[in-house]
Structure formats: structure tokens, C-alpha cells
Design a protein around this motif. Structure first.
Motif, PDB file in Angstrom:
ATOM      1  N   CYS A 110      -0.663  37.372  72.744  1.00  0.00           N
ATOM      2  CA  CYS A 110       0.158  38.144  71.814  1.00  0.00           C
ATOM      3  C   CYS A 110       0.924  37.206  70.882  1.00  0.00           C
ATOM      4  O   CYS A 110       1.686  36.356  71.354  1.00  0.00           O
ATOM      5  CB  CYS A 110       1.144  39.032  72.570  1.00  0.00           C
ATOM      6  SG  CYS A 110       2.215  40.001  71.474  1.00  0.00           S
ATOM      7  N   PRO A 111       0.760  37.326  69.560  1.00  0.00           N
ATOM      8  CA  PRO A 111       1.533  36.492  68.635  1.00  0.00           C
ATOM      9  C   PRO A 111       3.032  36.764  68.778  1.00  0.00           C
ATOM     10  O   PRO A 111       3.453  37.929  68.854  1.00  0.00           O
ATOM     11  CB  PRO A 111       1.031  36.920  67.252  1.00  0.00           C
ATOM     12  CG  PRO A 111      -0.278  37.596  67.500  1.00  0.00           C
ATOM     13  CD  PRO A 111      -0.170  38.224  68.846  1.00  0.00           C
TER      14      PRO A 111
ATOM     15  N   HIS B 293      -0.493  46.051  71.454  1.00  0.00           N
ATOM     16  CA  HIS B 293       0.542  47.091  71.416  1.00  0.00           C
ATOM     17  C   HIS B 293       0.910  47.468  69.983  1.00  0.00           C
ATOM     18  O   HIS B 293       1.066  48.651  69.657  1.00  0.00           O
ATOM     19  CB  HIS B 293       1.771  46.588  72.169  1.00  0.00           C
ATOM     20  CG  HIS B 293       2.792  47.638  72.466  1.00  0.00           C
ATOM     21  ND1 HIS B 293       2.470  48.902  72.882  1.00  0.00           N
ATOM     22  CD2 HIS B 293       4.153  47.595  72.422  1.00  0.00           C
ATOM     23  CE1 HIS B 293       3.581  49.605  73.084  1.00  0.00           C
ATOM     24  NE2 HIS B 293       4.610  48.834  72.798  1.00  0.00           N
ATOM     25  N   ASP B 294       1.062  46.470  69.116  1.00  0.00           N
ATOM     26  CA  ASP B 294       1.482  46.731  67.742  1.00  0.00           C
ATOM     27  C   ASP B 294       0.430  47.465  66.918  1.00  0.00           C
ATOM     28  O   ASP B 294       0.742  47.995  65.857  1.00  0.00           O
ATOM     29  CB  ASP B 294       1.829  45.416  67.040  1.00  0.00           C
ATOM     30  CG  ASP B 294       3.324  45.130  67.075  1.00  0.00           C
ATOM     31  OD1 ASP B 294       4.030  45.844  67.798  1.00  0.00           O
ATOM     32  OD2 ASP B 294       3.774  44.196  66.384  1.00  0.00           O
TER      33      ASP B 294
ATOM     34  N   ASN C 242      -3.109  48.497  59.849  1.00  0.00           N
ATOM     35  CA  ASN C 242      -3.066  47.342  60.751  1.00  0.00           C
ATOM     36  C   ASN C 242      -3.583  46.049  60.109  1.00  0.00           C
ATOM     37  O   ASN C 242      -3.507  44.991  60.724  1.00  0.00           O
ATOM     38  CB  ASN C 242      -3.897  47.628  62.011  1.00  0.00           C
ATOM     39  CG  ASN C 242      -3.205  48.594  62.952  1.00  0.00           C
ATOM     40  OD1 ASN C 242      -1.984  48.716  62.945  1.00  0.00           O
ATOM     41  ND2 ASN C 242      -3.982  49.288  63.763  1.00  0.00           N
ATOM     42  N   LYS C 243      -4.088  46.140  58.882  1.00  0.00           N
ATOM     43  CA  LYS C 243      -4.693  44.959  58.261  1.00  0.00           C
ATOM     44  C   LYS C 243      -3.775  43.740  58.244  1.00  0.00           C
ATOM     45  O   LYS C 243      -4.232  42.618  58.504  1.00  0.00           O
ATOM     46  CB  LYS C 243      -5.167  45.288  56.837  1.00  0.00           C
ATOM     47  CG  LYS C 243      -6.466  46.083  56.799  1.00  0.00           C
ATOM     48  CD  LYS C 243      -6.972  46.256  55.384  1.00  0.00           C
ATOM     49  CE  LYS C 243      -7.508  44.937  54.839  1.00  0.00           C
ATOM     50  NZ  LYS C 243      -8.135  45.124  53.498  1.00  0.00           N
TER      51      LYS C 243
ATOM     52  N   LEU D 254      -3.142  38.007  64.853  1.00  0.00           N
ATOM     53  CA  LEU D 254      -3.644  38.379  66.178  1.00  0.00           C
ATOM     54  C   LEU D 254      -4.934  37.624  66.501  1.00  0.00           C
ATOM     55  O   LEU D 254      -5.076  37.049  67.594  1.00  0.00           O
ATOM     56  CB  LEU D 254      -3.884  39.883  66.238  1.00  0.00           C
ATOM     57  CG  LEU D 254      -4.404  40.459  67.552  1.00  0.00           C
ATOM     58  CD1 LEU D 254      -3.426  40.162  68.689  1.00  0.00           C
ATOM     59  CD2 LEU D 254      -4.640  41.962  67.425  1.00  0.00           C
ATOM     60  N   MET D 255      -5.860  37.591  65.559  1.00  0.00           N
ATOM     61  CA  MET D 255      -7.127  36.906  65.805  1.00  0.00           C
ATOM     62  C   MET D 255      -6.929  35.397  65.947  1.00  0.00           C
ATOM     63  O   MET D 255      -7.588  34.749  66.764  1.00  0.00           O
ATOM     64  CB  MET D 255      -8.118  37.208  64.672  1.00  0.00           C
ATOM     65  CG  MET D 255      -8.535  38.666  64.593  1.00  0.00           C
ATOM     66  SD  MET D 255      -9.117  39.320  66.194  1.00  0.00           S
ATOM     67  CE  MET D 255     -10.552  38.271  66.483  1.00  0.00           C
ATOM     68  N   ARG D 256      -6.021  34.835  65.177  1.00  0.00           N
ATOM     69  CA  ARG D 256      -5.736  33.406  65.269  1.00  0.00           C
ATOM     70  C   ARG D 256      -5.195  33.056  66.657  1.00  0.00           C
ATOM     71  O   ARG D 256      -5.594  32.070  67.268  1.00  0.00           O
ATOM     72  CB  ARG D 256      -4.735  33.020  64.177  1.00  0.00           C
ATOM     73  CG  ARG D 256      -4.475  31.530  64.053  1.00  0.00           C
ATOM     74  CD  ARG D 256      -3.781  31.192  62.739  1.00  0.00           C
ATOM     75  NE  ARG D 256      -2.593  32.003  62.505  1.00  0.00           N
ATOM     76  CZ  ARG D 256      -2.478  32.892  61.522  1.00  0.00           C
ATOM     77  NH1 ARG D 256      -3.500  33.121  60.695  1.00  0.00           N
ATOM     78  NH2 ARG D 256      -1.363  33.577  61.367  1.00  0.00           N
TER      79      ARG D 256
END
Length: 381
Positions: free
Chosen positions: A120-121, A184-185, A201-202, A208-210
Motif C-alpha cells: 500500500c503506498p 482500499h482507496d 481511480n486513474k 499503486l502499481m509502482r
């Protein structure tokens, strides 16, 4: 001798009959505790944090090194790495990102710059947790931590046949907890209901992917590859260490938010809320877990969830020293101080998970205690 305050019946029963003046008096007493602790912050707090960080790093180094010992070192390696990940997430990451150590002026422990060892970032977690959860704690429909968008944990959540899977969803959330927190976000439940779109969500996807990529490479490629032919054992060990952290974090967090006696609130009940009402909502909507010093450290002191919800920006190491004072205030105002052993709180949480899987489900009876009364569990705190 401290005077006992007898509640009246001017407000809703949920607020234990306290008048508006009494609630503001309660808030003033809690504000005074907060200001006293803030005035006392200093080198002892810094030394404590650095000691925990040093211990966490030593445990991680030991865990990584023990993976080079085939078979005999695997279990100790998993244990060391699991403890390291728990300390990083609970007592260090969670608390640092709450801003509890911003007063140090140390960039390494600044809430805006710190990130933790999980998928999770940190930036996304701080929004959903520090802002949404701690502002709207236990307000059904606003606090998305009530069920995490997956579970039915309150009778005011409208029942749907989907919730028959409550126990299974809880087990999966526990197993993959870091992933549940990471996603969650994205508010998947609101996308399904049409309240949110994928386009909304873009902005979240790149971060998140990073973070997912970084964690996956570290735990499941880089460190296993460094052990050469022991790659499969190291890969499995890292996965188990993450599982240990996930299960531990889930149980501690759920026991602080969902055991029997914890109150929830509607948006209407919290309109025009004063600071005193906010404090009261935190006290009624939280629960503690009793245990020894090591247990509290390993829980990130979220075993003192009542104190954490009252004072989320105070160093968590201070919660044990103010817990008795908060409990005394609860008793004096005739409020419950919900605390108990891990086994007791955990059993009531899973009972609730099963109960709300079915239609209906009666609300929990809050543990009402008269002013000055003390239970065996509260003495154990």
C-alpha cells in the motif's frame, strides 16, 4: 477524592445520557491530557523510536541471512523476517505516518516522506486512514473501515445475499491483508454500485502499481535470487513472513474496532459535532486489548486503540502511560472502557462476523458500567 459525574438523560442513550455541557467538559479534560503529553515530548521519544528501528533492521538482516542456511535456518529466518515486518508496519510505519514523530524534525521519520514495507503506498493510506477513518470513525456510510467495503460488520449496513460469505471474506482479507489495504482507496464496492467509476481511480494507479512492483521485486525476485539455488525456499519464506504480518495486523486492528460493545453512529447522529462529541465518539467506538509490554510494542500500541483514536498524533509509546487516566475519566462519566484479553476480543469479533452474515442481526449491547465500577479486564489494563 475525584467527584463522580452522574449522567443525565438529556441526550440520546447512545451517549450515555451526558449533557452537552458534560460532553464539552469531557473534551476539555482530554485536551488537557493531550497538551501535557505534547509539552513533554523530547529525547526519550526519539531514543525509543530509534531503538525500535534498530531492532527492526537487525531482525530483517538476521532473517535475510538465515535463508542462506538450508532447511535448519528456514523457520528462524521466517520468524525474524515476520517480526521485522510487524515492527515496520505497526510500531514504526503506522505511527510515523500519523505524524507522531514530526516534532523531531528528522526527514527519516517525517510523515510526509516516510513509506513502509507493504504494497500500500503511504500517500494513499494516509488519506483513507489518517483523514477518512480518523475523522469519521465508526460513522456508517462515511468510515469505509467499517467492513472495509467487503464485510458487513454493523446492523445498519443493508443486508444482501453477498454477505452470506462474510466469514470467507474475513478469512481472505486476513490472509491478504496488505493487499486489501492497498486496494482500499479504489473503492471497488462503490464502482460495483455505480457511485464511482474506473476513471475516478486513474490518479491512484501509477503510485499503486509502482509500490506493488517494488515490493514484488524485493520479496519475490531480488532476495530469493540472491540465495541462488535456495530461491524456492527463500521465495516461500518471504511469502510466509508476509502472511504472518498480515494475520497479526488484521487481528490487532479488528480487535480494536469491532469487538462486542463497540458503538457505531449514523451521519445524522454526528451532525454539528463538537470536539467533545468527537472525543466521545472515539471512546465509544474503540476497544483495547490487554497484554504485556512486548505485546503492546508488537501491536504498535494499537492494543490501546481507545487512546489512539483519541490522540492519533501522539507517539503511541505514550498510550500506556495515559491509559489509566483515560479509564478513570470513563468511569467518572459513567462511560464504558472496553478492554479485554486478545482471545476474548477476537472471539467476539468473529462472532460478529458470523452474525452479520445473516439478515437482520441485533446491535451489540454496549457494556454499560456505572460510575466508579471496575471490571477484572479493566484492572488488567
Amino acid at each position: 477524592m475525584t467527584e463522580t459525574i452522574t449522567p443525565s438523560n438529556e441526550l440520546d442513550e447512545k451517549y450515555h445520557g451526558l449533557t452537552a455541557d458534560q460532553i464539552e467538559q469531557l473534551g476539555a479534560e482530554l485536551d488537557a491530557i493531550r497538551q501535557r503529553v505534547i509539552a513533554d515530548l523530547g529525547e526519550d521519544d526519539a531514543a525509543y523510536l530509534r531503538k525500535v528501528v534498530t531492532t527492526q533492521r537487525k531482525m530483517e538482516i538476521a532473517g535475510r541471512a538465515l535463508f542462506y542456511l538450508p532447511v535448519v535456518g528456514w523457520l528462524p529466518a521466517v520468524a525474524c523476517l515476520g517480526v521485522s515486518k510487524i515492527l515496520d508496519n505497526m510500531e514504526i510505519g503506522h505511527n510515523v505516518m500519523h505524524g507522531q514523530y514530526d516534532f523531531l524534525g528528522d526527514p527519516a521519520f517525517n510523515s510526509r516522506m516516510f513509506d513502509w514495507d507493504t504494497v500500500c503506498p503511504g500517500e494513499q493510506w494516509k488519506y483513507s486512514h489518517n483523514y477518512i477513518h480518523h475523522t469519521f470513525t465508526n460513522i456508517v456510510g462515511k468510515d469505509r473501515d467499517v467492513g472495509y467495503g467487503i464485510l458487513r460488520m454493523d446492523p445498519d449496513q443493508k443486508w444482501h445475499p453477498y454477505y452470506l460469505g462474510n466469514p470467507l471474506y474475513a478469512f481472505l482479507l486476513m490472509t491478504f491483508f496488505e493487499w486489501g489495504v492497498a486496494l482500499h482507496d479504489l473503492e471497488v464496492e462503490n464502482i460495483v454500485s455505480g457511485k464511482r467509476t474506473l476513471a475516478d481511480n486513474k490518479p491512484l494507479y501509477p503510485g499503486l502499481m509502482r509500490k506493488i512492483r517494488r515490493q514484488a521485486v524485493k520479496d519475490y525476485l531480488l532476495f530469493p535470487a540472491l540465495t541462488g539455488p535456495l530461491f524456492p525456499l527463500t521465495f516461500a519464506g518471504n511469502a510466509v513472513a508476509n502472511l504472518v504480518r498480515n494475520v497479526w495486523a488484521f487481528n490487532i486492528i479488528f480487535c480494536g474496532h469491532f469487538p462486542s460493545g463497540v458503538a457505531s453512529f449514523s451521519e445524522a447522529e454526528t451532525e454539528n459535532e463538537t470536539r467533545g462529541h468527537w472525543y466521545l465518539r472515539q471512546m465509544l467506538g474503540s476497544a483495547n486489548i490487554t497484554g504485556g509490554k512486548l505485546f503492546h510494542v508488537m501491536s504498535g500500541n494499537l492494543s490501546h486503540q481507545i487512546e489512539h483514536h483519541l490522540f492519533p498524533d501522539l507517539p503511541a509509546r505514550r498510550y500506556p502511560e495515559i491509559a489509566a487516566e483515560v479509564q478513570e475519566i470513563c468511569e467518572r462519566y459513567g462511560l464504558p472502557y472496553n478492554t479485554g484479553r486478545l482471545s476474548k476480543q477476537l472471539f467476539s469479533v468473529f462472532k460478529k462476523i458470523c452474525r452479520y452474515a445473516l439478515p437482520g442481526g441485533t446491535p451489540d449491547a454496549a457494556p454499560v458500567r456505572g460510575p466508579g465500577s471496575v471490571t477484572e479486564d479493566s484492572l488488567a489494563a
